[in-house]
Design a protein around this motif. Structure first.
Motif, mmCIF file in Angstrom:
data_model
loop_
_atom_site.group_PDB
_atom_site.id
_atom_site.type_symbol
_atom_site.label_atom_id
_atom_site.label_comp_id
_atom_site.label_asym_id
_atom_site.label_seq_id
_atom_site.Cartn_x
_atom_site.Cartn_y
_atom_site.Cartn_z
ATOM 1 N N GLY A 133 0.741 -1.120 0.063
ATOM 2 C CA GLY A 133 0.155 -0.093 0.018
ATOM 3 C C GLY A 133 0.666 1.229 0.118
ATOM 4 O O GLY A 133 0.292 2.327 -0.291
ATOM 5 N N ALA A 134 2.047 1.183 0.421
ATOM 6 C CA ALA A 134 3.017 2.151 0.578
ATOM 7 C C ALA A 134 3.495 2.451 -0.814
ATOM 8 O O ALA A 134 4.099 3.793 -0.948
ATOM 9 N N VAL A 135 3.962 1.839 -1.670
ATOM 10 C CA VAL A 135 4.738 1.845 -2.735
ATOM 11 C C VAL A 135 3.803 2.794 -3.730
ATOM 12 O O VAL A 135 2.585 2.540 -3.912
ATOM 13 N N ARG A 136 4.438 3.556 -4.322
ATOM 14 C CA ARG A 136 3.814 4.478 -5.473
ATOM 15 C C ARG A 136 3.367 3.505 -6.478
ATOM 16 O O ARG A 136 2.369 3.520 -7.080
ATOM 17 N N GLU A 137 4.251 2.769 -6.935
ATOM 18 C CA GLU A 137 4.015 1.610 -7.983
ATOM 19 C C GLU A 137 5.097 0.665 -8.356
ATOM 20 O O GLU A 137 5.992 1.030 -7.733
#
Length: 300
Positions: A125-129
């Motif tokens: 959920g924290a990674v941009r992409e």
């Protein structure tokens, strides 16, 4: 009118099995690293290494050597799987420290990324992409010895874990990457463009020779080589280079003859599964080629 707003560079962690410089090894990871550094819209914050095209120790050494050639020895490099879990822990630490700020660009087997997700599920959920070079979705490899695309074939369980993670995913697979090519003539032109160009030209020529020898009846591999990983790097800032399609992708992990094969449901029937990614299905090869050669010419 005021001054136009400037967009901040996209900050990336590049996870790679770089092998440019190892005899008989693929060269596209090296070009991908160079392209990431040359793209003014990207900022490479960390490079993590994974075993694949080369063993991870060799990959780590070659990555550091190439960064020095490119004048970017300041970029940190962390060795990863299968030798170390440090890379996965560092990926997780950085992503969780700045939610929504970091993009992972994975151009080798997905072992480090899957481990980071296992160490800290909040990474999804924290990674941009997460942008992945991997898979073949609208066709097959047509090679029984390696039915899945190489990165997925090396660690299919990791690829499936990434698919199931819930992270925002984009896959750039062989359907499109095999269409973007570097010829012997291109390599000779690179040789006049600085130290990196001379090194890259030599290894590109050797790689094309190797491909022709081991794939004598594969017409596309005669006289040129694919730029798989550079395309995955390019689409981070230039998503318009490819056509994207929502899909639900799963990876075969236990098949007797289908190890690493990606099964892409294109959501065409009624009651389809929920999409878990976007896949590249077409590419503007000419536009990518122009961009790639322009960026290579600007390197030291």
């Amino acid at each position: 009118m005021g001054e136009p707003l400037t967009r901040e560079p996209i900050r990336i962690i590049l996870d790679t099995d770089l092998a440019m410089g190892a005899p008989g090894s693929d060269i596209d990871d090296g070009f991908a690293l160079a392209l990431a550094l040359a793209d003014p819209g990207l900022r490479v914050e960390l490079v993590t290494t994974v075993g694949g095209n080369s063993d991870v120790v060799t990959s780590t050494r070659l990555t550091r050597e190439l960064l020095e050639v490119l004048g970017r020895g300041d970029v940190p490099v962390v060795q990863g799987a299968p030798a170390d879990v440090i890379a996965a822990e560092e990926i997780a630490r950085r992503v969780l420290a700045e939610p929504g700020q970091l993009t992972i660009v994975a151009i080798g087997p997905l072992t480090n990324v899957a481990r980071a997700l296992a160490v800290a599920p909040g990474v999804a959920g924290a990674v941009r992409e997460v942008v992945v070079m991997g898979g073949v979705f609208l066709g097959q490899t047509n090679v029984a010895a390696m039915p899945g695309e190489y990165n997925f074939w090396c660690d299919p369980k990791a690829a499936q874990a990434v698919c199931e993670s819930g992270a925002r995913l984009r896959f750039v697979g062989l359907d499109v990457t095999r269409q973007v090519r570097l010829s012997r003539e291109d390599a000779r032109a690179l040789a006049s463009q600085g130290e990196f160009g001379r090194i890259a030209a030599r290894h590109t020529g050797a790689w094309i020779d190797f491909q022709e020898r081991v794939k004598p009846r594969e017409a596309i591999e005669q006289g040129s080589c694919a730029l798989h990983d550079p395309l995955a790097v390019a689409v981070v800032t230039r998503p318009d280079l490819v056509t994207w399609t929502e899909a639900h992708v799963a990876i075969e992990t236990a098949g007797r003859v289908t190890r690493g094969v990606a099964v892409a449901d294109l959501l065409m029937w009624e009651n389809p599964p929920e999409p878990n990614c976007r896949i590249a299905t077409a590419v503007d090869a000419r536009a990518f080629r122009e961009l790639f050669l322009e960026r290579m010419a600007a390197l030291p």
